[in-house]
Design an enzyme around this catalytic site. Structure first.
Site, mmCIF file in Angstrom:
data_model
loop_
_atom_site.group_PDB
_atom_site.id
_atom_site.type_symbol
_atom_site.label_atom_id
_atom_site.label_comp_id
_atom_site.label_asym_id
_atom_site.label_seq_id
_atom_site.Cartn_x
_atom_site.Cartn_y
_atom_site.Cartn_z
ATOM 1 C CG ASP A 273 -47.978 42.020 -15.788
ATOM 2 O OD1 ASP A 273 -48.952 41.264 -15.627
ATOM 3 O OD2 ASP A 273 -47.326 42.484 -14.837
ATOM 4 C CD GLU B 259 -45.312 45.659 -15.666
ATOM 5 O OE1 GLU B 259 -45.075 44.453 -15.488
ATOM 6 O OE2 GLU B 259 -45.352 46.474 -14.728
ATOM 7 C CG HIS C 296 -46.360 37.431 -9.082
ATOM 8 N ND1 HIS C 296 -47.441 37.887 -9.800
ATOM 9 C CD2 HIS C 296 -45.289 38.145 -9.501
ATOM 10 C CE1 HIS C 296 -47.032 38.866 -10.583
ATOM 11 N NE2 HIS C 296 -45.741 39.041 -10.426
ATOM 12 C CB CYS D 18 -36.916 42.338 -15.468
ATOM 13 S SG CYS D 18 -38.407 43.320 -15.436
HETATM 14 C C1 PEP Z 1 -43.380 41.252 -15.636
HETATM 15 O O1 PEP Z 1 -44.577 41.572 -15.681
HETATM 16 O O2 PEP Z 1 -42.775 40.721 -16.595
HETATM 17 C C2 PEP Z 1 -42.602 41.461 -14.409
HETATM 18 C C3 PEP Z 1 -41.310 41.238 -14.379
HETATM 19 O O3 PEP Z 1 -43.275 41.862 -13.292
HETATM 20 P P1 PEP Z 1 -44.136 40.865 -12.393
HETATM 21 O O4 PEP Z 1 -43.849 39.465 -12.838
HETATM 22 O O5 PEP Z 1 -43.750 41.102 -10.982
HETATM 23 O O6 PEP Z 1 -45.540 41.281 -12.687
HETATM 24 MG MG MG Z 2 -45.449 42.810 -14.167
#
Ligand code: PEP
Ligand code: MG
Length: 581
Positions: free
Chosen positions: A459, A435, A193, A506
């Site tokens: 994920d 995910e 992140h 996403c």
């Molecule tokens: C993902 O896991 O692809 C996602 C968009 O969520 P995050 O990156 O916040 O875990």
């Molecule tokens: Mg995620």
């Protein structure tokens, strides 16, 4: 000059002066300071000692009041050390005569004393306690020294490149964006992140560099090449000139892409898709819209929790959602419910740190274990549902039961609001993130119970390939192009189409130009990505036909290795934008 190779996580080239953040694990690299900086360094040390004295005095008095004077006096030794003139002289001498940084001076002197006591432990256990006390004081002083520097990164008066062992997503988000030009870290992965926040903020970054904190000293000139994953320490004139040229041509390319902002994401043969943005904070909406995003496909609301020590109140949630909606002026906002845990929560802060937090009590699991907290967020979302096009998305759904439980809590919240006479929109679209492999495999079943899917490839990749997304040691194995991942993505899109619900991606894959043709050809209709990625992805969509994208997808799905997939996609994408790779 030294060139280091790491993992490229946020593109762009920057040349600036380094500031080094020390890790709290006390491995303080040797660092020289400019002789002229000695008075300022002594001042920093003095302030750190004063802070520790105040903290310890308060602690001693609190403990004495609660448990008696004898127990409180344990901290007397600590205070005595901080007031010991000869010890402080030793530290200041290290700064004055060796021109060492305050952190390094504290660390060297305190360890010298700890070792002296350690050598005497055999004579009496008393000395083992003294060693612990000295380490304790060392830690407090370092925390005071390093802590004040960290805060400074939110208010700088000159441009810097941050060098750190690791950075928390919330730390990165708090950077003063006008002055933090880039960063490089010892550890980390492409979809951690921290990396995502860097991309969202448009700060070039390289992670997973091994021991960059001990190779760069504050004040060094550093080049960060966030596209190639390269860090150059004290570059020569030739390198500087080359990188200045690169930075200029990147800027020209970006200016050219910026002209696409107001044009629709439509293929040459008229197939229209939606390109949206991911945000962590409402203020990011403006930039995303300026770059051409048609809405927010993922609002990572957990950053509301990360930005402060306590849980946000219902009204704080509501204010953030109302702010985002006002900026969106009717465009959609997909609010993802709390996705805390794993790398979005410092295990150090947790009451009982988990051994395996990515597989632990994170995300929707955490919410279902704390219904009052979950309800506070859902109430705020529902209250905001009348202010614009709001949609709710539950993260990390693994089982049908979890989804049903989450929907039940949402229904309870709606009933409560109704009883209270509060307005909301009952028909709010409810979706889930796909995910984890279990959700992807069961997508047909899930599709019957929700209004939309959003594939979280970040994920999904880590759980399908068993590769920690934040671990630089296995970064080579973390690959969106793995045929197993691609099959899951394809099947989820197909399940959505079969059940007439919408589906987006996403995860970072949606904003990586390498995968745009493939995702388009697999039938994806909504792409949600970091704001800065919008123009490039739009350019690819506008430069191809749906037929061509479908051919690309068919070819890709016939490959059995990620290397073939990437090689083929690179060739195809280069034909459209040679600058991309
Ligand atoms: C993902 O896991 O692809 C996602 C968009 O969520 P995050 O990156 O916040 O875990
Ligand atoms: Mg995620």
């Amino acid at each position: 000059m030294e060139i280091k190779k790491g993992i490229a996580v946020s593109p762009g080239v920057v040349i600036s002066t380094a500031v080094v953040l020390d890790a709290e694990d006390l491995l303080i690299p040797k660092r020289k300071i400019d002789p002229q900086a000695v008075p300022a360094e002594l001042e920093r040390l003095g302030q750190a000692v004063a802070t520790c004295v105040v903290d310890l005095t308060r602690l001693r008095d609190d403990v004495a009041a609660k448990h008696g004077k004898e127990i409180g006096d344990i901290f007397g030794f600590h205070l005595g050390l901080l007031r010991d003139k000869s010890l402080m002289n030793e530290i200041t001498n290290e700064i004055k005569t060796e021109t060492n940084s305050a952190e390094y001076a504290v660390s060297t002197v305190m360890r010298r004393h700890a070792n002296k006591f350690a050598a005497m432990i055999e004579k009496s256990p008393y000395f083992s306690e003294r060693v612990k006390d000295i380490h304790d004081i060392e830690k407090s002083l370092l925390r005071a020294l390093i802590g004040s520097r960290r805060q400074d990164l939110a208010h700088l008066d000159q441009d810097v490149i941050v060098i750190a062992h690791d950075l928390l997503p919330s730390q990165t988000a708090a950077f003063d964006k006008t002055h933090v030009k880039g960063f490089a870290t010892d550890v980390g992965g492409r979809t951690s992140h921290t990396a995502i926040v860097a991309r969202a903020m448009g700060i070039p970054a390289v992670v997973g560099l091994g021991n960059i904190t001990s190779e760069i000293s504050g004040g060094d000139t550093v080049i960060i090449d966030g596209k190639r994953g390269v860090v150059i320490i004290n570059p020569d004139e030739e390198q500087l000139a080359e990188y200045r040229r690169d930075a200029r041509s990147m800027m020209n390319f970006e200016n050219e892409l910026a002209t696409l902002a107001s044009l629709p994401p439509e293929t040459k043969d008229g197939h229209v898709v939606s390109v949206q943005a991911n945000i962590e904070f409402p203020a990011e909406v403006d930039d995303a819209i300026d770059r051409g995003a048609q809405g927010i496909g993922l609002y990572r609301t957990e950053f509301l929790y990360l930005a402060q020590e306590r849980e946000p109140t219902e009204d704080e949630h509501h204010a953030a959602y109302a702010d985002a909606l006002q900026r969106l002026k009717g465009k959609p906002l997909v609010i993802r419910t709390l996705d805390l845990g794993a790398d979005k929560y410092t295990q150090a802060k947790a009451l009982n740190p988990e051994r395996n937090p990515f597989l632990g009590d994170r995300s929707i699991r955490m919410c279902l274990h704390d219904i009052p907290m979950f309800k506070r967020q859902l109430r705020a979302i529902m209250r905001a549902s009348i202010l614009g096009d709001v949609r709710i998305m539950f993260p990390m759904i693994c089982t049908a039961l979890e989804l049903r439980q989450a929907k039940m809590v949402l229904n309870d919240v709606m009933d409560e609001l109704e009883e209270e006479g509060v307005q909301f929109r009952r028909e709010i679209p409810v979706g889930i993130m796909i995910e984890v492999p279990s959700a992807a495999i069961m997508a047909d079943q899930f599709a019957k119970e929700v209004n939309f899917f959003s594939i979280g490839t970040n994920d999904l990749i880590q759980y399908t390939l068993a590769v920690d997304r934040t671990n630089e040691k296995v970064a080579g194995l973390y690959c969106p192009a793995h045929p197993a991942v691609l099959k899951l993505v394809r099947d989820v899109i197909r399940a959505a189409v079969r059940n007439s619900i919408s589906c987006s991606v996403c995860g970072e894959m949606a904003g990586d130009p390498l995968y745009t043709l493939l995702l388009l050809g697999l039938g994806l209709t909504t792409f949600s990505m970091n704001g800065p990625d919008v123009p490039e992805v739009k350019k690819i969509i506008r430069s191809t036909t749906l037929d061509h994208a479908k051919q690309v997808a068919r070819r890709v799905m016939s490959f059995d290795s990620e290397r073939q997939v990437m090689h083929f996609l690179r060739e195809e994408t280069r034909k459209i934008i040679p600058e991309a790779f």
